[in-house]
Write a protein that holds these residues in place. Structure first.
Motif, PDB file in Angstrom:
ATOM      1  N   MET A 198       0.672  -1.133   0.047  1.00 50.69           N
ATOM      2  CA  MET A 198       0.033  -0.056  -0.042  1.00 50.69           C
ATOM      3  C   MET A 198       0.798   1.112   0.059  1.00 50.69           C
ATOM      4  O   MET A 198       2.109   1.254   0.279  1.00 50.69           O
ATOM      5  CB  MET A 198      -0.797   0.042   1.397  1.00 50.69           C
ATOM      6  CG  MET A 198      -0.185   0.190   2.426  1.00 50.69           C
ATOM      7  SD  MET A 198      -1.500   0.743   3.814  1.00 50.69           S
ATOM      8  CE  MET A 198      -0.358   0.804   5.227  1.00 50.69           C
ATOM      9  N   LEU A 199       0.157   2.378  -0.409  1.00 51.11           N
ATOM     10  CA  LEU A 199       0.770   3.556  -0.160  1.00 51.11           C
ATOM     11  C   LEU A 199       0.004   4.233   0.746  1.00 51.11           C
ATOM     12  O   LEU A 199      -1.547   4.609   0.351  1.00 51.11           O
ATOM     13  CB  LEU A 199       0.871   4.392  -1.764  1.00 51.11           C
ATOM     14  CG  LEU A 199       1.171   5.889  -1.339  1.00 51.11           C
ATOM     15  CD1 LEU A 199       2.414   6.233  -0.558  1.00 51.11           C
ATOM     16  CD2 LEU A 199       1.271   6.428  -2.856  1.00 51.11           C
ATOM     17  N   GLU A 200       0.177   4.593   1.970  1.00 47.84           N
ATOM     18  CA  GLU A 200      -0.755   5.180   2.916  1.00 47.84           C
ATOM     19  C   GLU A 200      -1.325   6.793   3.054  1.00 47.84           C
ATOM     20  O   GLU A 200      -2.396   6.888   3.110  1.00 47.84           O
ATOM     21  CB  GLU A 200      -0.103   5.018   4.341  1.00 47.84           C
ATOM     22  CG  GLU A 200      -1.328   5.348   5.258  1.00 47.84           C
ATOM     23  CD  GLU A 200      -0.653   5.161   6.793  1.00 47.84           C
ATOM     24  OE1 GLU A 200       0.729   5.346   7.020  1.00 47.84           O
ATOM     25  OE2 GLU A 200      -1.428   5.323   7.964  1.00 47.84           O
ATOM     26  N   LEU A 201      -0.576   7.477   2.599  1.00 51.13           N
ATOM     27  CA  LEU A 201      -0.832   8.915   2.620  1.00 51.13           C
ATOM     28  C   LEU A 201      -0.760   9.426   1.127  1.00 51.13           C
ATOM     29  O   LEU A 201       0.118   9.170   0.371  1.00 51.13           O
ATOM     30  CB  LEU A 201       0.241   9.848   3.312  1.00 51.13           C
ATOM     31  CG  LEU A 201       0.410   9.283   4.875  1.00 51.13           C
ATOM     32  CD1 LEU A 201       1.591  10.127   5.778  1.00 51.13           C
ATOM     33  CD2 LEU A 201      -0.847   9.258   5.671  1.00 51.13           C
ATOM     34  N   PRO A 202      -1.529  10.506   0.971  1.00 52.42           N
ATOM     35  CA  PRO A 202      -2.814  11.206   1.849  1.00 52.42           C
ATOM     36  C   PRO A 202      -3.703  10.185   2.139  1.00 52.42           C
ATOM     37  O   PRO A 202      -4.323   9.494   1.147  1.00 52.42           O
ATOM     38  CB  PRO A 202      -2.898  12.292   1.258  1.00 52.42           C
ATOM     39  CG  PRO A 202      -2.704  12.225  -0.115  1.00 52.42           C
ATOM     40  CD  PRO A 202      -1.604  11.063  -0.343  1.00 52.42           C
ATOM     41  N   ALA A 203      -4.219  10.092   3.534  1.00 55.09           N
ATOM     42  CA  ALA A 203      -5.006   9.313   3.975  1.00 55.09           C
ATOM     43  C   ALA A 203      -6.322  10.095   4.411  1.00 55.09           C
ATOM     44  O   ALA A 203      -6.193  10.655   5.749  1.00 55.09           O
ATOM     45  CB  ALA A 203      -4.697   8.191   4.846  1.00 55.09           C
ATOM     46  N   SER A 204      -7.559   9.850   3.881  1.00 55.54           N
ATOM     47  CA  SER A 204      -8.645  10.604   4.563  1.00 55.54           C
ATOM     48  C   SER A 204      -9.193  10.176   5.967  1.00 55.54           C
ATOM     49  O   SER A 204      -9.734  10.750   6.561  1.00 55.54           O
ATOM     50  CB  SER A 204      -9.678  10.426   3.753  1.00 55.54           C
ATOM     51  OG  SER A 204     -10.359   9.003   3.487  1.00 55.54           O
ATOM     52  N   ARG A 205      -8.680   8.957   6.232  1.00 58.46           N
ATOM     53  CA  ARG A 205      -8.863   8.317   7.534  1.00 58.46           C
ATOM     54  C   ARG A 205      -8.454   9.213   8.665  1.00 58.46           C
ATOM     55  O   ARG A 205      -8.687   8.935   9.968  1.00 58.46           O
ATOM     56  CB  ARG A 205      -8.758   6.941   7.613  1.00 58.46           C
ATOM     57  CG  ARG A 205      -7.482   6.542   7.619  1.00 58.46           C
ATOM     58  CD  ARG A 205      -7.289   5.078   7.559  1.00 58.46           C
ATOM     59  NE  ARG A 205      -5.632   4.595   7.313  1.00 58.46           N
ATOM     60  CZ  ARG A 205      -5.459   3.389   7.193  1.00 58.46           C
ATOM     61  NH1 ARG A 205      -6.236   2.612   7.080  1.00 58.46           N
ATOM     62  NH2 ARG A 205      -4.231   3.110   7.107  1.00 58.46           N
ATOM     63  N   LEU A 206      -7.152  10.116   8.268  1.00 61.92           N
ATOM     64  CA  LEU A 206      -6.347  10.517   9.249  1.00 61.92           C
ATOM     65  C   LEU A 206      -6.617  12.088   9.461  1.00 61.92           C
ATOM     66  O   LEU A 206      -6.996  12.468   8.265  1.00 61.92           O
ATOM     67  CB  LEU A 206      -5.045  10.247   8.876  1.00 61.92           C
ATOM     68  CG  LEU A 206      -4.279   8.959   8.883  1.00 61.92           C
ATOM     69  CD1 LEU A 206      -2.862   8.857   8.425  1.00 61.92           C
ATOM     70  CD2 LEU A 206      -4.305   8.123  10.360  1.00 61.92           C
ATOM     71  N   PRO A 207      -6.536  12.457  10.490  1.00 64.53           N
ATOM     72  CA  PRO A 207      -6.563  13.941  10.738  1.00 64.53           C
ATOM     73  C   PRO A 207      -5.686  14.735   9.816  1.00 64.53           C
ATOM     74  O   PRO A 207      -4.465  14.402   9.372  1.00 64.53           O
ATOM     75  CB  PRO A 207      -6.265  14.361  12.051  1.00 64.53           C
ATOM     76  CG  PRO A 207      -6.489  13.241  12.747  1.00 64.53           C
ATOM     77  CD  PRO A 207      -6.137  12.086  11.722  1.00 64.53           C
ATOM     78  N   GLU A 208      -6.149  15.676   8.957  1.00 68.31           N
ATOM     79  CA  GLU A 208      -5.471  16.410   7.956  1.00 68.31           C
ATOM     80  C   GLU A 208      -4.707  15.706   6.917  1.00 68.31           C
ATOM     81  O   GLU A 208      -3.732  15.917   6.629  1.00 68.31           O
ATOM     82  CB  GLU A 208      -4.185  17.315   8.632  1.00 68.31           C
ATOM     83  CG  GLU A 208      -4.903  18.327   9.514  1.00 68.31           C
ATOM     84  CD  GLU A 208      -5.811  19.292   9.109  1.00 68.31           C
ATOM     85  OE1 GLU A 208      -5.919  19.535   7.893  1.00 68.31           O
ATOM     86  OE2 GLU A 208      -6.569  20.027   9.900  1.00 68.31           O
ATOM     87  N   ARG A 209      -5.251  14.507   6.731  1.00 61.16           N
ATOM     88  CA  ARG A 209      -5.140  13.303   5.859  1.00 61.16           C
ATOM     89  C   ARG A 209      -3.631  12.906   6.346  1.00 61.16           C
ATOM     90  O   ARG A 209      -2.865  12.297   5.283  1.00 61.16           O
ATOM     91  CB  ARG A 209      -4.802  13.779   4.357  1.00 61.16           C
ATOM     92  CG  ARG A 209      -6.258  14.219   3.997  1.00 61.16           C
ATOM     93  CD  ARG A 209      -6.468  14.574   2.592  1.00 61.16           C
ATOM     94  NE  ARG A 209      -7.912  15.200   2.391  1.00 61.16           N
ATOM     95  CZ  ARG A 209      -8.952  14.146   1.973  1.00 61.16           C
ATOM     96  NH1 ARG A 209      -8.731  13.210   1.423  1.00 61.16           N
ATOM     97  NH2 ARG A 209     -10.034  14.966   1.843  1.00 61.16           N
TER      98      ARG A 209
END
Ligand code: UT7
Length: 337
Positions: A198-209
């Motif tokens: 996977m490539l995690e970021l940017p991740a909508s599940r995290l604050p400020e992605r």
């Protein structure tokens, strides 16, 4: 009966040749390690410092495919774009490509099935064509990996594998009594393995992605549990091959050429051995291009057509792939109208 046939193919590989020795000057790796563990001898990256996205490589491949088909972009009923390396986070590169083709309302579908992008895309094209929703469908698989790889020693397991490149296929609906075109497809996903590649970021599940808070820059690069994916491939590729053959009512003897996804030559050699496939009935080109993900199968198809390795009036091909998702899939395609 309505059938989905391949009218033409095209490929575009960027010009910057990157050898294994070039990589060894960036990170702790070696030509010997990369060849032995992956079979890769070189790959191509987009020119350094230039702004080139997946839609740009896809555009070049598309122009070639449209030209070979004798189609104008305006004739397309649908564009399907597969990539894991979109130009921007959203909208998808299908929209960007559509604009670059000078179109203003042709529908686009962006899919994110990674290494199985062609197989999922082909099955969507087939469904649209058979249902009468579309007659001329463009598929594009395109990747710009090189701008998103960790080129330090920390990222070497992933960075040495991937290459940039694009391929396009023009699918057309034809009325025929013959059993040609897309004969059978099978698609699978096992989301439980999503984090194995996977490539995690940017991740909508995290604050400020996750971006503002990102202490570990490695999370901006793809991560992979290579040995887990490797083992899953050794099991799933033969399994899905048998499944699609059964669905089509065929045996391996009916297949003239197998084009597997190009993730690792060792995976494909093990698959070949398990399935007892002679050397002249399987095609690999990972040695030259590395893993171009959504582009691998159509890119290889374009090459085998160009080299005259198959008879485009009657050959039967089997495509098979596995990759991030986890997704895995196979299809059987027969040339001839
Ligand atoms: O298309 C997407 C799907 N992806 C795949 O199908 C990829 C499947 N996996 C693979 O292709 C392989 O697992 C890799 C090529 C990624 C890695 O090969 P491996 O034979 O599984 O190596 P490994 O990860 O078990 O690592 C063996 C050693 C390790 O060192 P130690 O712990 O034994 O000292 C790694 O740190 O090789 C080291 N290593 C490297 N050494 C030199 C890992 N990457 C590199 C490298 N150069 N690039």
């Amino acid at each position: 009966m309505k059938r989905t046939v391949i009218k033409s193919t095209g490929r575009y590989i960027p010009s910057r040749l990157v050898t294994n020795d070039d990589l060894a000057s960036m990170m702790d790796t070696s030509d010997a390690w990369i060849r032995e563990r992956t079979g890769i001898e070189q790959r191509y990256w987009i020119p350094e410092g230039e702004i080139v996205g997946a839609s740009d490589l896809g555009l070049e491949a598309t122009k070639i495919a449209l030209d070979k088909a004798g189609w104008k972009a305006e004739e397309l009923d649908l564009i399907i774009f597969a990539t894991l390396s979109p130009d921007i986070f959203f909208p998808g590169p299908g929209c960007l490509l559509q604009h670059k083709l000078g179109l203003s309302s042709t529908p686009t579908i962006d899919i994110r099935q990674q290494c199985t992008g062609f197989l999922y895309g082909q099955s969507i094209a087939d469904a649209y064509i058979r249902s009468g929703l579309a007659r001329k469908v463009l598929f594009v698989g395109s990747e710009v990996h090189s701008t998103g790889l960790d080129k330090s020693t920390r990222g070497r397991d992933v960075a040495v594998i991937f290459g940039d490149g694009a391929a396009a296929v023009c699918f057309e609906g034809v009325e025929t009594d013959k059993e040609t075109g897309v004969i059978a497809s099978v698609l699978h996903t096992a989301g439980e393995f999503a984090e194995s590649l996977m490539l995690e970021l940017p991740a909508s599940r995290l604050p400020e992605r996750g971006l503002l808070d990102c202490e570990d820059v490695a999370r901006l690069y793809p991560t992979m549990n290579g040995s887990k994916i490797f083992k899953l491939a050794l099991r799933r590729l033969p399994e899905v091959t048998l499944e699609v053959l059964e669905k089509a009512g065929m045996s391996l003897d009916d297949i003239d050429l197998i084009i597997p996804h190009q993730a690792n030559l060792r995976i494909n050699e093990a698959y070949q051995k398990t399935m007892n496939i002679p050397d002249n009935r399987i095609y690999n080109n990972i040695q030259k291009y590395g893993n171009t993900t959504a582009a691998t199968i159509p890119l290889a198809l374009d090459e085998v057509i160009e080299m005259g390795m198959i008879d485009t009036t009657k050959s039967t091909l089997l495509f098979v792939a596995l990759g991030a998702g986890l997704t895995w899939a196979a299809s059987i395609y027969r040339f001839g109208e």
